[in-house]
Design an enzyme around this catalytic site. Structure first.
Site: not given
Ligand code: NAP
Ligand code: GDP
Length: 321
Positions: A8, A58, A79, A81-82, A94, A124, A126, A150, A154, A185
């Site tokens: 959350i 989790l 929602l 995740a690492q 982890y 995802s 990914e 990752y 997923k 983000r």
């Molecule tokens: P985020 O900002 O990294 O949020 C992840 C949340 O998970 C954080 O609140 C984190 O808490 C919590 N968390 C991590 N490990 C945990 C554990 N072991 N037990 C309980 N809580 C834990 O990610 P988001 O961008 O909001 O994404 C939300 C979800 O969508 C994630 O599952 C992500 O993998 C998935 N997703 C995201 C994207 C994207 O582009 N954003 C795309 C596809 C899928 P802490 O603050 O304590 O670390």
């Molecule tokens: P991802 O697609 O979930 O891995 O999201 P990111 O935002 O971490 O990365 C998006 C793209 O940006 C990937 O192809 C990365 O390899 C590229 N990238 C290039 N430079 C960086 C950097 O300094 N940090 C991150 N996070 N990504 C980078």
């Protein structure tokens, strides 16, 4: 309804909580214990008094049972995740535990406490790795071939969701989400790293933006649009798997060009690359076909790539002041 959100305090979790509160739902959330309490609630401080929060993780099965018993939800959005791909290479074990087995813990806890609770799983893009259809898109039928810990975690969670649906008739829906961003983000993801650093450079507080691979392409959408899709999917009569994406793709270089262009910064002067920001394996192109989601729910993205980056730039300019 009573609705429980894991993660959350993450980007999506905090926007989803705002959306659900606005609709009059009782919102419950699981927070991980953190030594600094202000860090663990920074994205939800403004709505904290309206939320029911429980400590949990989790990877801690008992804590999930406790949270489910206390919240008595009708819906659970997973929602948590690492969620960082590069970090998943540094902490693969982890990442598997939290992102993969963590979902299994949650599904099993729901099955034991009340299998009637509906579950949303944040799957995802990914999971596709470098698998791509001939027309350049990924869709629900594209083969999964993850190339990061990752992505593999997923995929474990995604297949577990399907298995709980098929084996126990549980309502488990997976949104296969492509990258989505916002001012909330994490600043170690590409878009927010670029926006924050570029604003600092423009203000004379930093000199260089240092990135890894500039040539990969991503389908970048807006987090607030994507949490609406999560809810729309959970309002369907039947559980399903559906892609959520904009259908447009941009390179990392395009992100830099847009942000540097807005702030009148030159690439030659302020952009550098360093291999330490590259991953051992990279996905070169993601572009999602979300026709299924659009047909089932009427969802469509409302904020463009450029508008989203402009909002993120404005956010960091305000923060810097
Ligand atoms: P985020 O900002 O990294 O949020 C992840 C949340 O998970 C954080 O609140 C984190 O808490 C919590 N968390 C991590 N490990 C945990 C554990 N072991 N037990 C309980 N809580 C834990 O990610 P988001 O961008 O909001 O994404 C939300 C979800 O969508 C994630 O599952 C992500 O993998 C998935 N997703 C995201 C994207 C994207 O582009 N954003 C795309 C596809 C899928 P802490 O603050 O304590 O670390
Ligand atoms: P991802 O697609 O979930 O891995 O999201 P990111 O935002 O971490 O990365 C998006 C793209 O940006 C990937 O192809 C990365 O390899 C590229 N990238 C290039 N430079 C960086 C950097 O300094 N940090 C991150 N996070 N990504 C980078």
């Amino acid at each position: 309804m009573d609705i429980l959100i894991t993660g959350i305090n993450g980007q999506d979790g905090s926007y989803l909580a705002e959306l659900l509160l606005g609709l009059g739902h009782n919102v419950h959330g699981i927070l991980r214990r953190n030594s600094q309490s202000e860090n663990q609630t920074s994205r939800i401080e403004h709505i904290r008094h309206k939320l029911q929060l429980y400590y949990g993780d989790l990877t801690d099965f008992a804590s999930l049972i406790t949270a489910l018993k206390k919240a008595e939800p009708q819906l659970v959005f997973n929602l948590a995740a690492q969620s960082h791909v590069k970090i998943s290479f540094e902490q693969p074990v982890y990442t598997m535990q939290a992102t993969g087995v963590g979902f299994l813990n949650l599904a099993e806890a729901v099955r034991i406490v009340n299998p009637g609770i509906k579950i949303f799983q944040a799957s995802s893009s990914e999971m596709f790795g470098n698998s791509i259809d001939a027309d350049g898109f990924q869709r629900e039928t594209t083969a999964f071939a993850p190339v990061s810990p990752y992505g593999i975690a997923k995929l474990m969670a995604h297949q577990t969701a399907i298995n709980y649906r098929d084996s126990y008739g549980m309502f488990v829906t997976c949104g296969i989400f492509f990258n989505h961003e916002s001012p909330r983000r994490g600043t170690n993801f590409l878009t927010n790293k670029v926006c924050k650093t570029a604003v600092e450079i423009a203000a004379g507080k930093a000199d260089q933006l240092v990135l890894g691979n500039l040539h990969s392409h991503r389908d970048w959408g807006y987090s607030k649009d994507y949490v609406k899709a999560m809810l729309a999917l959970m309002e369907l009569d039947k559980p399903t798997d559906a892609i959520c994406a904009t259908g447009l793709t941009h390179s990392v270089g395009d992100v830099v060009d847009h942000v540097f262009g807005r702030l009148k910064l030159s690439r030659e002067k302020h952009l550098r690359t360093d291999k330490k920001f590259e991953r051992p394996t990279e996905i070169m192109s993601l572009c999602g076909d979300s026709s299924k989601l659009r047909k089932l729910t009427g969802w469509k993205p409302e904020v463009t790539f450029e508008e989203m980056l402009d909002e993120m730039i404005a956010h960091w300019q305000k923060e810097l002041k």
